[in-house]
Motif scaffolding. Structure first.
Motif, PDB file in Angstrom:
ATOM      1  N   LYS A  86       0.837  -1.194   0.000  1.00 37.09           N
ATOM      2  CA  LYS A  86       0.000   0.000   0.000  1.00 37.09           C
ATOM      3  C   LYS A  86       0.876   1.250   0.000  1.00 37.09           C
ATOM      4  CE  LYS A  86      -4.177  -1.801   0.187  1.00 37.09           C
ATOM      5  NZ  LYS A  86      -5.226  -1.508  -0.821  1.00 37.09           N
ATOM      6  N   MET A  87       0.260   2.359  -0.386  1.00 30.06           N
ATOM      7  CA  MET A  87       0.997   3.616  -0.459  1.00 30.06           C
ATOM      8  C   MET A  87       0.157   4.732   0.164  1.00 30.06           C
ATOM      9  SD  MET A  87       2.566   5.448  -3.875  1.00 30.06           S
ATOM     10  CE  MET A  87       0.965   5.567  -4.698  1.00 30.06           C
ATOM     11  N   ALA A 146       3.113  14.342  -0.687  1.00 29.35           N
ATOM     12  CA  ALA A 146       4.159  13.328  -0.593  1.00 29.35           C
ATOM     13  C   ALA A 146       3.517  11.953  -0.656  1.00 29.35           C
ATOM     14  CB  ALA A 146       4.960  13.485   0.704  1.00 29.35           C
ATOM     15  N   PHE A 147       4.234  11.037  -1.289  1.00 30.04           N
ATOM     16  CA  PHE A 147       3.755   9.663  -1.414  1.00 30.04           C
ATOM     17  C   PHE A 147       4.543   8.798  -0.432  1.00 30.04           C
ATOM     18  CE2 PHE A 147       2.844  11.807  -5.339  1.00 30.04           C
ATOM     19  CZ  PHE A 147       1.583  11.352  -5.697  1.00 30.04           C
ATOM     20  N   THR A 161       2.840  12.912 -12.193  1.00 25.12           N
ATOM     21  CA  THR A 161       3.967  12.549 -11.322  1.00 25.12           C
ATOM     22  C   THR A 161       4.469  11.147 -11.659  1.00 25.12           C
ATOM     23  OG1 THR A 161       2.531  11.617  -9.594  1.00 25.12           O
ATOM     24  CG2 THR A 161       3.029  13.971  -9.464  1.00 25.12           C
ATOM     25  N   LYS A 162       5.764  10.979 -11.522  1.00 27.01           N
ATOM     26  CA  LYS A 162       6.413   9.672 -11.676  1.00 27.01           C
ATOM     27  C   LYS A 162       6.984   9.287 -10.325  1.00 27.01           C
ATOM     28  CE  LYS A 162       7.843   6.372 -14.560  1.00 27.01           C
ATOM     29  NZ  LYS A 162       6.962   5.638 -15.465  1.00 27.01           N
ATOM     30  N   ILE A 163       6.442   8.240  -9.731  1.00 31.20           N
ATOM     31  CA  ILE A 163       6.808   7.866  -8.370  1.00 31.20           C
ATOM     32  C   ILE A 163       7.909   6.805  -8.387  1.00 31.20           C
ATOM     33  CG2 ILE A 163       5.945   6.875  -6.216  1.00 31.20           C
ATOM     34  CD1 ILE A 163       3.201   7.970  -6.936  1.00 31.20           C
ATOM     35  N   VAL A 164       8.942   7.069  -7.618  1.00 31.21           N
ATOM     36  CA  VAL A 164      10.062   6.137  -7.488  1.00 31.21           C
ATOM     37  C   VAL A 164      10.101   5.640  -6.050  1.00 31.21           C
ATOM     38  CG1 VAL A 164      12.545   5.812  -7.716  1.00 31.21           C
ATOM     39  CG2 VAL A 164      11.341   7.370  -9.266  1.00 31.21           C
ATOM     40  N   GLY A 165      10.011   4.342  -5.875  1.00 31.83           N
ATOM     41  CA  GLY A 165      10.113   3.767  -4.534  1.00 31.83           C
ATOM     42  C   GLY A 165      11.462   4.073  -3.914  1.00 31.83           C
ATOM     43  N   SER A 166      11.461   4.354  -2.623  1.00 30.16           N
ATOM     44  CA  SER A 166      12.704   4.715  -1.921  1.00 30.16           C
ATOM     45  C   SER A 166      12.784   3.971  -0.597  1.00 30.16           C
ATOM     46  CB  SER A 166      12.766   6.227  -1.680  1.00 30.16           C
ATOM     47  OG  SER A 166      12.650   6.939  -2.898  1.00 30.16           O
ATOM     48  N   GLU A 167      13.996   3.690  -0.211  1.00 34.34           N
ATOM     49  CA  GLU A 167      14.236   2.958   1.043  1.00 34.34           C
ATOM     50  C   GLU A 167      15.445   3.566   1.731  1.00 34.34           C
ATOM     51  OE1 GLU A 167      15.808  -1.500   1.920  1.00 34.34           O
ATOM     52  OE2 GLU A 167      13.926  -1.383   0.774  1.00 34.34           O
ATOM     53  N   GLY A 196      19.998   0.161  12.120  1.00 34.82           N
ATOM     54  CA  GLY A 196      19.415  -1.058  11.584  1.00 34.82           C
ATOM     55  C   GLY A 196      17.970  -0.941  11.137  1.00 34.82           C
ATOM     56  N   THR A 197      17.295   0.151  11.469  1.00 30.40           N
ATOM     57  CA  THR A 197      15.908   0.318  11.045  1.00 30.40           C
ATOM     58  C   THR A 197      15.850   0.689   9.559  1.00 30.40           C
ATOM     59  OG1 THR A 197      15.887   2.647  11.719  1.00 30.40           O
ATOM     60  CG2 THR A 197      15.176   1.019  13.352  1.00 30.40           C
ATOM     61  N   VAL A 198      14.731   0.344   8.943  1.00 31.85           N
ATOM     62  CA  VAL A 198      14.536   0.583   7.510  1.00 31.85           C
ATOM     63  C   VAL A 198      13.241   1.357   7.317  1.00 31.85           C
ATOM     64  CG1 VAL A 198      14.205  -0.475   5.246  1.00 31.85           C
ATOM     65  CG2 VAL A 198      15.798  -1.503   6.873  1.00 31.85           C
ATOM     66  N   LEU A 199      13.303   2.452   6.566  1.00 34.35           N
ATOM     67  CA  LEU A 199      12.126   3.259   6.234  1.00 34.35           C
ATOM     68  C   LEU A 199      11.839   3.095   4.745  1.00 34.35           C
ATOM     69  CD1 LEU A 199       9.986   5.489   6.824  1.00 34.35           C
ATOM     70  CD2 LEU A 199      11.752   7.167   6.249  1.00 34.35           C
ATOM     71  N   ARG A 200      10.618   2.652   4.430  1.00 40.11           N
ATOM     72  CA  ARG A 200      10.203   2.488   3.039  1.00 40.11           C
ATOM     73  C   ARG A 200       9.240   3.619   2.680  1.00 40.11           C
ATOM     74  NH1 ARG A 200      11.668  -2.761   1.566  1.00 40.11           N
ATOM     75  NH2 ARG A 200      10.225  -2.953  -0.165  1.00 40.11           N
ATOM     76  N   SER A 201       9.552   4.354   1.648  1.00 38.69           N
ATOM     77  CA  SER A 201       8.729   5.495   1.257  1.00 38.69           C
ATOM     78  C   SER A 201       8.827   5.668  -0.255  1.00 38.69           C
ATOM     79  CB  SER A 201       9.177   6.754   2.005  1.00 38.69           C
ATOM     80  OG  SER A 201       8.323   7.838   1.729  1.00 38.69           O
TER      81      SER A 201
END
Length: 384
Positions: A71-72, A251-252, A281-287, A293-298
């Motif tokens: 989901k986004m 923001a996505f 808009t062209k959305i690019v997944g980012s991490e 050690g934590t990971v943020l996916r946006s």
């Protein structure tokens, strides 16, 4: 004892740092100045090196994005100073055929005066001008009619909003509230028209599937008729409006330091009531992978824009509004935080201290020899 003394002499012969007796040391003014300058330079460079050691840097890597089922979140904060909140719908359509209308579960609409002052949060639930009766004419508990709409769980529509929602569930247009007893009692039509000339500030988030689609804010009621998604402005709704707007935030996904959100702060003025604004808009997944050690996916995006708003828009009956078209890139950017190691910092410090002291010693030696040569020549009475 003799063997120990011999061993000591052998180690002493390996000494690379031969000492000079104090009686043979000469201290000069030039040496003192160089010593102070050397100490200051070392302190500055070591401080800069320590700041670089403490700084957290990011490196970027581009990979194929395989997370298509997630989901986004779309975070939005938009002001429309010339469009009343009661008139605006917020819908999302995507390429999978999923249509979500009136997504105000997590989005707040704040009513604004014509000069931009907040009045309060907009609500479809209004206090009735005349409260509903407690019983019907036959003495039974009052149960308002839903006028053919799909009844709620309790089976009664005691307010105008309840009748409206029953119509929405049935897929009917809410065209004539003056013919509905609950709406007349609440002064629904008069309340709608009293908002003419107001503005609206919308902020919050909506959750959508990660697929190409569009989010739009349009004037009129959002309904599904015959499998089609339509927006209609009825006669009882405010008539003086346009889609002038300012995007404070779009923001996505969650915010992070390297995120690109080019539509933040963008504002447009409608040249006519029929103006329609489109943002592609062209959305690019980012991490982002943090040091702990934590990971943020946006996500982040690029954007282009297009405006429709001439006389032909009125002829074509194009609904005025604001569209955000989004397409999903097959790539993902991974940002990894990293920091210099302690060993690297200590090595740099040693190089700074040793290098500066070595250069300073060479400079001091050259200056000292030059001064001694000049002094000897003066003593011999030679002109330089």
């Amino acid at each position: 004892m003799g063997r120990a003394h011999t061993l000591r002499q052998r180690f002493q012969s390996l000494d690379a740092y031969a000492k000079t007796l104090d009686d043979f040391s000469i201290k000069t003014l030039t040496g003192g100045v160089l010593t102070v300058a050397t100490a200051l330079l070392i302190a500055v460079l070591v401080g800069l090196e320590f700041a670089a050691y403490r700084r957290v840097e990011q490196s970027a890597e581009l990979v194929v994005d395989r997370s298509r089922s997630e989901k986004m979140l779309i975070n939005l904060d938009i002001t429309l100073p010339h469009a009343p909140c009661v008139l605006l719908g917020l819908d999302v359509l995507d390429s999978s055929g999923d249509t979500q209308i009136n997504l105000f579960q997590h989005v707040t609409k704040m009513r604004l005066t014509s000069n931009g002052t907040e009045i309060g949060a907009y609500s479809t639930k209004a206090k009735a001008a005349v409260p509903p009766p407690s019983t019907n004419a036959d003495g039974a508990a009052y149960c308002g009619s839903c006028y053919g709409g799909i009844e709620p769980e309790g089976g009664c529509c005691n307010t105008c909003d309840a009748v409206h929602q029953a119509y929405v569930r049935r897929g009917w247009a809410f065209t004539d509230p003056d013919a509905i007893e609950q709406c007349v009692r609440e002064g629904y039509t008069a309340r709608m028209r009293s908002m003419d000339g107001e503005g609206c500030h919308m902020h919050g988030f909506v959750e959508v599937g990660k697929a190409a689609g569009n989010l739009h804010i349009l004037a009129g009621e959002s309904i599904k008729l015959g499998g089609e998604h339509t927006h209609t402005v009825y006669d009882y709704m405010p008539r003086n409006y346009d889609m002038t707007h300012t995007i404070h935030r779009l923001a996505f996904g969650s915010e992070f330091s390297a995120q690109s959100s080019p539509l933040d702060g963008v504002g447009k003025t409608a040249q006519s009531k029929h103006a329609q604004f489109q943002y592609f808009t062209k959305i690019v997944g980012s991490e982002v992978r943090f040091l702990n050690g934590t990971v943020l996916r946006s996500n982040q995006y690029s954007a282009t824009e297009f405006v429709r708003g001439d006389a032909r828009a009125a002829v074509s009956r194009r609904t005025p509004g604001l569209f955000v078209m989004f397409d999903i890139s097959p790539m993902r950017v991974i940002y990894t935080e990293h920091q210099r190691s302690l060993g690297s910092f200590l090595t740099s410090v040693c190089a700074i201290v040793g290098g500066i002291f070595t250069v300073a010693r060479l400079v001091d030696g050259v200056v000292f020899r030059a001064e001694r040569v000049l002094k000897e020549k003066r003593q011999l009475g030679k002109q330089i």
